[in-house]
Design an enzyme around this catalytic site. Structure first.
Site, PDB file in Angstrom:
ATOM      1  N   GLU A   1      -8.648  -5.514 -11.668  1.00 34.59           N
ATOM      2  CA  GLU A   1      -9.117  -4.446 -10.701  1.00 34.59           C
ATOM      3  C   GLU A   1     -10.474  -3.852 -11.260  1.00 34.59           C
ATOM      4  OE1 GLU A   1      -7.038  -2.578  -8.561  1.00 34.59           O
ATOM      5  OE2 GLU A   1      -4.983  -3.374  -9.000  1.00 34.59           O
TER       6      GLU A   1
ATOM      7  N   GLY B   1       0.666  -1.189  -0.115  1.00 32.88           N
ATOM      8  CA  GLY B   1       0.041   0.042   0.075  1.00 32.88           C
ATOM      9  C   GLY B   1       0.779   1.294   0.089  1.00 32.88           C
TER      10      GLY B   1
ATOM     11  N   ASP C   1       0.510   0.764 -14.521  1.00 38.64           N
ATOM     12  CA  ASP C   1       1.115  -0.038 -13.170  1.00 38.64           C
ATOM     13  C   ASP C   1       1.469  -1.485 -13.920  1.00 38.64           C
ATOM     14  OD1 ASP C   1       1.013   2.002 -11.840  1.00 38.64           O
ATOM     15  OD2 ASP C   1      -0.538   1.175 -10.327  1.00 38.64           O
TER      16      ASP C   1
END
Length: 415
Positions: free
Chosen positions: A180, A142, A192
């Protein structure tokens, strides 16, 4: 399960052969022996040198894979059972590969993995047997260097190898993005997953997110280094205002195209395809201040990516540093994704002699920034910026130097 994993972290940095041995030992302790071989995979974290929040807006981005990895040991089972576990965060999750998966909060990181399995099955791949999987990550969780995308791409690479799917790195990236969207409710762009799947040592990738055309740009920094600055403010994209920014840009694009149609002008496919004239038309059309600023960031950030790539190709690191600072300031004022933690690191970093520039990297809302600074200044930088950060924020930031890394795939000794 052994809780002290410092030796694994050391092996990950310096001795991949020994890392494999240690991972195998942990794996066998957890799952026992089998006639099936244990396979090993890895995927890197990433930094984005410049080009933030424009991957989902059709822009160009300029990321690089870095030498911080997630590792996976995996082995086929004779039945349809799936087992997941993690060395740093022990706790076995058990499923069946024949299950119809949906997002469940209690399944934690397994939601990403089960989503990938579902997508692969939807694409017609025959995933008929289960497997045992054990993860170990050296990526800050994170922290803004894309630990979740590394998890996805590493696992997709493993599924590719385990079940002979013959996926290309670009297909790996697209499956990660779809996961996602469908399972994590994060309407992310492709950056990403793309850099993590396709990354190469000693290179950054200049990626056109609208077309997926890309080129490798040599990343030669001489006596300068990228230093990752972790705010240690945890956030999850699905819990942040990330999706709100996506919606705001869609609203701005819709408003702009309606205005263009009313003028008999050609519409634009995405915010990063705008010109200065388009921005003026958007303002005339009554865009709110917020929507106007979101769209202005897309326009100016996309231009900074082009300039940054040219600066790096020309070896003009001073220009690259200036563009990094401009990018941060746009994300702070126009896109509003930084916050006091990242802004403090940005301000304090630029006070240090030898620092050419500093900016948020990743989605923001906490997470990480990067600084481009002279190698001889790193120790002083960490002490001085770290002290100022703790005095203002109340807790410590952490810092690590990084170099480039290779993309997701079977674990090799030249990682």
């Amino acid at each position: 399960m052994q809780q002290d994993y410092s030796n694994l972290t050391e092996y990950a940095a310096n001795n991949i052969a020994q890392l494999k041995c240690e991972l195998e030992k942990h794996f066998l302790e957890l799952y026992g022996s089998s006639t099936e071989p244990i396979q090993f995979y890895s995927a890197p974290a990433r930094i984005n040198i410049i080009g933030e929040h424009i991957d989902y807006n059709g822009g160009k981005v300029f990321p690089a894979a870095i030498d911080k990895y997630i590792f996976l040991a995996i082995r086929k089972r004779p039945d349809t059972i799936i087992n997941y576990d993690d060395i740093r965060f022990p706790g076995k999750f058990t499923f069946n590969i024949t299950d119809n998966f949906s997002y469940k909060k209690e399944n934690d990181y397994c939601n990403y993995l089960n989503g990938i399995i579902t997508i692969l099955k939807d694409k017609g791949f025959a995933l008929t047997t289960g497997f045992d999987a054990l993860f170990f990550s050296c990526i800050p969780d994170g922290g803004g260097v894309s630990s979740s995308s590394a998890l996805e791409c590493c696992f997709i690479a493993a599924m590719n190898g385990l079940y002979n799917c013959n996926l290309t790195p670009v297909e790996n990236a697209l499956i990660g993005q779809e996961t996602e969207h469908r399972f994590m409710n994060v309407q992310c762009g492709i950056m990403d997953q793309f850099i993590i799947a396709t990354g190469k040592k000693e290179a950054a990738v200049l990626l056109d997110c609208a077309t997926l055309d890309y080129e490798y740009v040599p990343l030669h920094l001489g006596d300068y280094r990228f230093l990752v600055m972790n705010t240690n403010k945890k956030r999850q994209l699905s819990d942040s205002k990330y999706n709100e920014r996506v919606a705001e840009c869609k609203e701005g694009l819709s408003l702009l195209n309606k205005a263009l149609e009313s003028k008999g002008m050609e519409t634009v496919p995405n915010p990063c395809a705008m010109t200065d004239e388009h921005l003026d038309i958007l303002k005339e059309a009554g865009a709110s201040d917020v929507i106007f600023r979101r769209m202005r960031h897309c326009l100016t950030e996309n231009r900074r990516v082009y300039k940054a790539a040219e600066a790096l190709k020309a070896g003009n690191l001073e220009e690259l540093g200036k563009l990094m600072n401009q990018s941060h300031e746009s994300l702070q004022t126009d896109y509003e994704t930084t916050g006091i933690e990242l802004d403090t690191l940005h301000i304090e970093a630029n006070k240090i002699k030898g620092c050419l520039g500093a900016r948020v990297t990743g989605a923001g809302f906490g997470g990480c920034g990067i600084a481009l600074l002279h190698k001889d200044c790193i120790k002083d930088f960490i002490q001085t910026v770290g002290k100022a950060y703790k005095e203002k924020i109340g807790y410590e930031a952490t810092f690590f130097e990084c170099s480039t890394g290779n993309g997701a795939g079977p674990l090799k000794e030249d990682n």
